[in-house]
Design an enzyme around this catalytic site. Structure first.
Site, PDB file in Angstrom:
ATOM      1  N   GLU A   1       0.859  -1.186   0.000  1.00  0.00           N
ATOM      2  CA  GLU A   1       0.000   0.000   0.000  1.00  0.00           C
ATOM      3  C   GLU A   1       0.890   1.229   0.000  1.00  0.00           C
ATOM      4  OE1 GLU A   1      -2.354   0.655   3.577  1.00  0.00           O
ATOM      5  OE2 GLU A   1      -3.622   2.067   2.487  1.00  0.00           O
TER       6      GLU A   1
ATOM      7  N   CYS B   1      -6.159   1.256   3.362  1.00  0.00           N
ATOM      8  CA  CYS B   1      -7.100   2.369   3.524  1.00  0.00           C
ATOM      9  C   CYS B   1      -7.116   3.309   2.329  1.00  0.00           C
ATOM     10  CB  CYS B   1      -6.756   3.142   4.790  1.00  0.00           C
ATOM     11  SG  CYS B   1      -7.196   2.245   6.279  1.00  0.00           S
TER      12      CYS B   1
ATOM     13  N   ASN C   1     -11.648  -3.437   1.154  1.00  0.00           N
ATOM     14  CA  ASN C   1     -10.470  -3.566   2.026  1.00  0.00           C
ATOM     15  C   ASN C   1     -10.958  -4.103   3.358  1.00  0.00           C
ATOM     16  OD1 ASN C   1      -7.913  -3.208   3.239  1.00  0.00           O
ATOM     17  ND2 ASN C   1      -8.514  -1.187   3.953  1.00  0.00           N
ATOM     18  N   GLU C   2     -10.661  -3.383   4.397  1.00  0.00           N
ATOM     19  CA  GLU C   2     -11.012  -3.800   5.754  1.00  0.00           C
ATOM     20  C   GLU C   2     -12.316  -3.074   6.064  1.00  0.00           C
ATOM     21  OE1 GLU C   2      -7.527  -3.458   8.577  1.00  0.00           O
ATOM     22  OE2 GLU C   2      -8.727  -1.710   9.004  1.00  0.00           O
TER      23      GLU C   2
END
Ligand code: AHR
Length: 650
Positions: free
Chosen positions: A49, A263, A384-385
């Site tokens: 990332e 993120c 993503n999360e």
């Protein structure tokens, strides 16, 4: 009583009173003829990332910061270093030999519709030079005798009265004292935007160089897309990646690469979401975006470059696609349901970009960028999360359905959400995705205590991708706690299909994630952490099947083993982790094997509990080769605070 008699008597007393602990010898019986589970070929991979300047100012080898004058304050705020980013960040104005000019960032006659800002140098006098210098990220590192590829877009309108005057752009590499290390010049500069290129070769090395661009001759110069790359990128690619950083990844033997986030993927609000289509095609036409971690992304390292990197690493690509919601932990926004159609189509188009024939709409873009062959995309990660919100629950099924209908051959990886509680795993089970991505950043003790997390996992549910994890530190003990956990992962190689440590990179002095990162770097060096070496030892010595083993008199959870078999080499692989401070001598017995070699070879990683690697001592902790006497029965000394990997031919 004599002194030695007193000593023996008191030792006997202490023993009887329980003050001296004599350890029963722990033992392991390995059943070489009883494989339990097959380990996934994708068990160890990478998650990349753009955090901690991992891409721009990191892996992406561009040396010019803010090359197209597009920076602006991120969310209107100061950045971590305490200043606001502006279109002139990393640039300073320069006037030499009496030169005069008005130097401003303008949007007059932009280079194209996405690259709006450019720098105007309005030279107002006949003498001298005026222009700008770029200081890169922490000064531009230059190596004497190496080639650097410079490029720029420029245009110029001479002042009426100065038409006969010479008009030129002079470009120089300088060290911090202003000594010119190499220079070149461009003229004539036409009225329309024109690309110029040159190769510069500095005469001396510096860690703190700068690129100087000076205009000469009265008139209005405009410049944009100022770029400087070392020729020596990985595989000498143009618009390439930093060689030492890619080499550090190659050495990890990764089987997959998850990208581009994290993120930054679902961003700070819908406007900040990562759109893969904005990151492909001609570099100057990629619309930059601000980065949820507080800086800017040029997207020079975009989807095409990520796929190429996967090829270079021999890693299967795992692109992560945003699913119509932004990061709900920071700033939740959602694309209205009525407008989700194009968002889902964008996601589907990625498969065409990666795999489609060169005649297809998106396959053509890939082919024109230089890769007519398919990138062989097999997996897509959705989200993503994510948080368990109604917005997410409403949108994720749209993607699952569309992919299953359009590309049933693509394996879908869902998201289990943040924390070991895996709040979204249930939903992923209902949606029947192939596997689900779980994330946890926990203390080392958690990893030791939870090494059996997957032992009783419901095998009928989606497979597990431990897509982000770390034990909150880069000291040896952290790395060993992660190693203990990975022994449990290997034992359950039928459930856990993939794992990746996170974050991958951190630039010294520019970190948003300070607790733990796998690889640290600055302009000139890469520092591998003890955690890196654990990843490497496990990834390079995975094995194909897990072999049943039976332990006795085991000293506790800080000591863990894994026993696998490598079919290609015919070797038993033993991983023995001792995260305690005590040395243990473990008795091994190998049963069910035709022959067992008398000698095993491998590696040992050991040191002080808090040992770590730094720029000053980059190799304080690193594995050493080791040879062990083996056979059907042998003893293995496992020193306190160590990981050993032993390969024994069967
Ligand atoms: O790895 C750092 C961050 O941790 C990732 O961006 C995010 O997915 C997680 O919260």
């Amino acid at each position: 009583m004599k002194r030695h008699q007193i000593l023996i008597a008191s030792l006997t007393m202490m023993f009887l009173m329980g003050h001296v602990h004599v350890h029963a010898q722990p033992s392991v019986t390995i059943h070489a003829d009883q494989p339990t589970v097959t380990l996934s070929p994708y068990l160890y991979g990478l998650f990349f990332e753009d955090i901690n300047f991992g891409a721009d100012g990191g892996l992406y080898a561009e040396l010019i910061q803010n090359r197209s004058f597009e920076y602006y304050p991120v969310r209107g705020e100061m950045n971590q270093e305490g200043y606001k980013l502006t279109p002139m960040t990393a640039w300073e104005k320069i006037y030499r030999d009496g030169g005069t000019a008005d130097i401003i960032v303008t949007r007059t006659l932009p280079l194209n519709e996405v690259n709006l800002n450019n720098l105007e140098i309005n030279v107002t006098g006949r003498q001298g030079y005026a222009g700008v210098a770029n200081t890169g990220y922490d000064g531009i590192p230059l190596t004497a005798g190496e080639n650097y590829h410079f490029s720029i877009y420029a245009r110029m309108q001479a002042r009426e009265r100065a038409l006969q005057q010479e008009h030129r752009l002079v470009v120089a590499l300088e060290d911090e004292d202003g000594t010119v290390l190499d220079k070149t010049g461009f003229d004539p500069i036409p009225e329309g935007w024109t690309p110029f290129r040159a190769v510069l070769k500095p005469s001396a090395s510096t860690g703190n160089g700068r690129l100087v661009i000076l205009a000469e001759g009265e008139g209005k110069f405009q410049i944009d897309m100022v770029s400087l790359f070392p020729q020596n990128t990985y595989k000498q690619r143009e618009n390439g990646l930093r060689r030492d950083m890619v080499e550090a990844l190659v050495a990890l033997n990764p089987s997959f690469l998850r990208f581009p986030g994290g993120c930054i993927l679902h961003g700070w609000g819908i406007d900040n979401v990562y759109h893969w289509k904005e990151t492909v095609g001609e570099v100057s036409g990629r619309k930059p975006n601000w980065n949820r971690w507080g800086y800017h992304q040029t997207y020079g390292l975009g989807y095409y470059e990520y796929f190429l990197l996967c090829e270079d690493l021999g890693a299967t690509p795992l692109p992560v696609i945003p699913v119509g919601v932004s990061c709900s932990f920071t700033h939740l926004e959602a694309v209205p349901i009525a407008e989700m159609g194009p968002v889902v189509q964008d996601a589907l188009d990625l498969v065409e970009f990666a795999n489609g024939p060169p005649e297809s709409r998106w396959g053509k873009v890939r082919a024109e960028m230089g890769h007519p062959e398919s990138f062989g995309l097999k997996y897509v990660c959705l989200g993503n999360e994510e948080d368990d919100t109604p917005e997410f629950r409403e949108r994720i099924p749209l993607f699952v359905k569309a992919f299953k209908e359009t590309y049933p051959e693509i394996k879908l990886i869902g998201t289990s959400g943040l924390s070991p509680r895996v709040p979204l795993y249930e939903l992923m089970d209902e949606l029947q995705v192939w596997s689900s991505d779980e994330h946890y950043y926990m203390q080392p003790r958690w990893f030791i205590e939870n090494q059996d997390r997957f032992d009783r996992w419901d095998r009928s549910r989606p497979k597990v991708f431990v897509g982000e994890y770390a034990s909150e530190g880069n000291r040896l003990f952290n790395a060993l706690a992660e190693a203990v956990y990975l022994t449990g992962v290997e034992r359950n190689g039928d459930v856990v299909e993939m794992t990746a440590y996170a974050p991958l990179f951190a630039r010294y002095g520019h970190t948003q994630w300070t607790r733990a990162n796998l690889i640290w770097f600055d302009d000139q060096m890469v520092v591998k952490t003890p955690n890196y070496y654990v990843q490497q030892l496990f990834a390079k010595n995975k094995g194909d099947v897990y072999l049943k083993n039976h332990t006795e008199k085991w000293p506790g959870k800080e000591v863990a083993i894994s026993t696998t078999y490598d079919k290609a080499t015919g070797e038993l692989i033993i991983k023995a982790v001792n995260a305690s401070e005590t040395d243990y001598n473990i008795a091994f017995r190998v049963e069910g094997a035709g022959r067992v070699a008398k000698k095993g070879t491998g590696w040992i990683l050991q040191g002080e509990r808090d040992a770590f690697n730094s720029r000053e001592t980059p190799y304080a902790v690193q594995p050493a080769e080791t040879t062990v006497i083996t056979g059907r029965r042998f003893n293995l000394n496992t020193p306190g605070l160590s990981l050993q990997v032993i390969r024994i031919a069967l």
